[in-house]
Write an enzyme that holds these catalytic residues in place. Structure first.
Site, PDB file in Angstrom:
ATOM      1  N   HIS A  74      22.518  66.339  54.227  1.00 56.76           N
ATOM      2  CA  HIS A  74      23.912  66.733  54.033  1.00 56.76           C
ATOM      3  C   HIS A  74      24.051  68.229  53.823  1.00 56.76           C
ATOM      4  CE1 HIS A  74      27.439  67.768  51.544  1.00 56.76           C
ATOM      5  NE2 HIS A  74      28.042  66.897  52.319  1.00 56.76           N
ATOM      6  N   CYS A  75      23.067  68.861  53.227  1.00 53.09           N
ATOM      7  CA  CYS A  75      23.246  70.236  52.743  1.00 53.09           C
ATOM      8  C   CYS A  75      23.206  71.299  53.829  1.00 53.09           C
ATOM      9  CB  CYS A  75      22.198  70.545  51.676  1.00 53.09           C
ATOM     10  SG  CYS A  75      22.374  69.565  50.170  1.00 53.09           S
ATOM     11  N   LEU A  76      22.043  71.517  54.435  1.00 52.94           N
ATOM     12  CA  LEU A  76      21.872  72.695  55.293  1.00 52.94           C
ATOM     13  C   LEU A  76      22.717  72.685  56.562  1.00 52.94           C
ATOM     14  CD1 LEU A  76      18.121  73.641  54.936  1.00 52.94           C
ATOM     15  CD2 LEU A  76      20.077  74.270  53.546  1.00 52.94           C
ATOM     16  N   ILE A 123      25.627  71.533  56.872  1.00 54.40           N
ATOM     17  CA  ILE A 123      27.054  71.443  56.545  1.00 54.40           C
ATOM     18  C   ILE A 123      27.511  72.484  55.529  1.00 54.40           C
ATOM     19  CG2 ILE A 123      28.818  69.941  55.510  1.00 54.40           C
ATOM     20  CD1 ILE A 123      27.304  67.571  56.722  1.00 54.40           C
ATOM     21  N   ASP A 124      26.791  72.613  54.418  1.00 58.08           N
ATOM     22  CA  ASP A 124      27.279  73.452  53.311  1.00 58.08           C
ATOM     23  C   ASP A 124      27.547  74.897  53.691  1.00 58.08           C
ATOM     24  OD1 ASP A 124      27.001  71.122  51.968  1.00 58.08           O
ATOM     25  OD2 ASP A 124      25.388  71.762  50.646  1.00 58.08           O
TER      26      ASP A 124
END
Length: 423
Positions: free
Chosen positions: A263-265, A267-268
């Protein structure tokens, strides 16, 4: 640290919410884990955990203690003292999608009572807590944040599969819309983690999370681009990184790979660049460039595999390609935004017959169009190419080198055997 038992509602029982809910129950709180996924809730109720950070044994202990109850009904959160929102914040048409956060806030607002504390943990852009969540809570409850109830933001720092840094021993950044809210947020997490780090405002805490992930994203893009150019220059990127890592200051080790996932890299950093564009009318050039490089790494892997087959007088079309790993991160079962899936799609589009070995991912979450098999001598000898896309520790890499005719190793887990080509 408080010793009082609280009723805690954790909205979202995924890779962030479940570890928090179980940890809060272990700390002595009465926890309701809310999730709209009925199948997930049923599974949790039987003590079957899908998250590496919460073993089924821990989950069953929390259930048997009576302090943890998974539910799909927000009514079960009624009377909560603390509510933590840990729902997904995906991208939709390249813009932040806060619909899950908004839905959770609306549901919680109907059960919000005076002196309760609400904390957002979902990764988002600065000002979400104050400009999105706060108005929904106030409108739905008739209460005022910072006066009648307390509101804050604390970014999640879950690293699935990391046995060294877990929820309880990873410093927790905390914030509140005012001093009294900060005090209540900090008091709650004081029961859960070993150390809290207070910052001046929710928007500061929100940007802290985005900085952490953008830092990783940009540096991974740097080594990924280097990896693309090292091969034609006759340089081993892995040797370069090993040598640079001997410097005791001013260098941090990042590794190339088939892309970025989870989810993090993926999208964030886009949340950050989106807000900069919307608010300041500027492009966040580092993020845009890193997105471009990391997004196209699966294409680079497909190209390298195609070239490797061509050298061996084989076409991709009709070749049998065995992928080792579909999860985005080693030793985990999380396939969200996994670059391995993009590699599989790219190879299939070129006509390859793609199979995979993936021991960690829940079978119900595996792609239906990829046949998953066991890692055996027969599968290795039958493959025209074996591609290491996720370097799970359970894989027998010596077996791979012994029986595979051609290995493309995107994770640097195999030796310098003649059959192995490294990223």
């Amino acid at each position: 640290m408080s010793t009082a038992t609280r009723k805690v509602a954790v909205v979202g029982q995924g890779y962030v919410g479940l570890p928090l809910a179980v940890r809060a129950a272990e700390a002595g709180h009465d926890v309701v884990g809310i999730d709209v996924d009925e199948l997930r809730v049923k599974r949790l109720a039987t003590g079957d955990s899908f998250a590496e950070d919460v073993t089924s044994l821990r989950l069953k202990a929390a259930l048997h203690s009576g302090r943890y109850v998974p539910s799909t009904d927000y009514a079960d959160a009624a009377g909560f003292d603390v509510c933590v929102i840990t729902v997904p914040t995906p991208l939709k048409d390249n813009a932040p999608d806060l619909s899950f956060v908004e839905d959770a806030a609306r549901e919680i607002a109907g059960h919000l009572q005076p002196k309760a504390t609400v904390i957002l943990e979902s990764t988002t852009y600065p000002c979400t807590t104050e400009h999105v969540v706060r108005p929904i809570l106030e409108a739905g409850s008739g209460l005022r944040a910072g006066q009648d109830f307390f509101l804050g933001y604390s970014p999640e720092r879950i690293d699935p599969g990391n046995s060294a840094w877990r929820l309880e021993n990873t410093p927790k950044v905390v914030s509140g819309v005012n001093d009294v809210s900060l005090r209540h947020v900090e008091e709650f997490y004081g029961d859960i983690v070993e150390r809290t780090v207070a910052v001046s405002s929710p928007r500061t805490a929100e940007l802290t999370k985005l900085l952490e992930n953008t830092f990783r994203h940009v540096n991974i893009a740097l080594v990924n681009e280097l990896a693309m150019y090292c091969k034609p220059l006759g340089i081993d990127i892995w040797e370069v990184i090993d040598a640079a890592s001997t410097k005791p200051f001013g260098f941090m080790r990042f590794l190339p790979g088939p892309g970025v996932g989870g989810h993090c890299l993926p999208i964030d950093p886009s949340y950050l660049s989106w807000q900069v564009k919307q608010t300041l009318r500027h492009d966040f050039r580092f993020v845009s460039l890193a997105n471009d490089i990391n997004t196209h790494m699966p294409d680079h892997v497909v190209l390298r595999v195609a070239r490797g087959l061509n050298v061996r007088r084989k076409a991709v079309n009709g070749s049998r390609v065995l992928l080792l790993g579909l999860a985005y991160k080693k030793n985990t079962g999380d396939i969200r935004e996994s670059p391995s899936l993009a590699v599989a799609r790219g190879l299939k589009e070129l006509g390859a017959h793609v199979l995979a070995v993936e021991p960690h991912v829940d079978p119900v979450r595996l792609p239906q169009d990829i046949l998953c098999v066991e890692l055996t001598e027969q599968q290795l000898t039958a493959a025209d190419a074996v591609v290491v896309t996720t370097d799970h520790d359970v894989f027998d890499y010596a077996l791979v080198e012994r029986f595979a005719d051609y290995v493309f190793d995107a994770c640097n887990r195999c030796s310098h055997a003649e059959s192995v080509e490294r990223l």
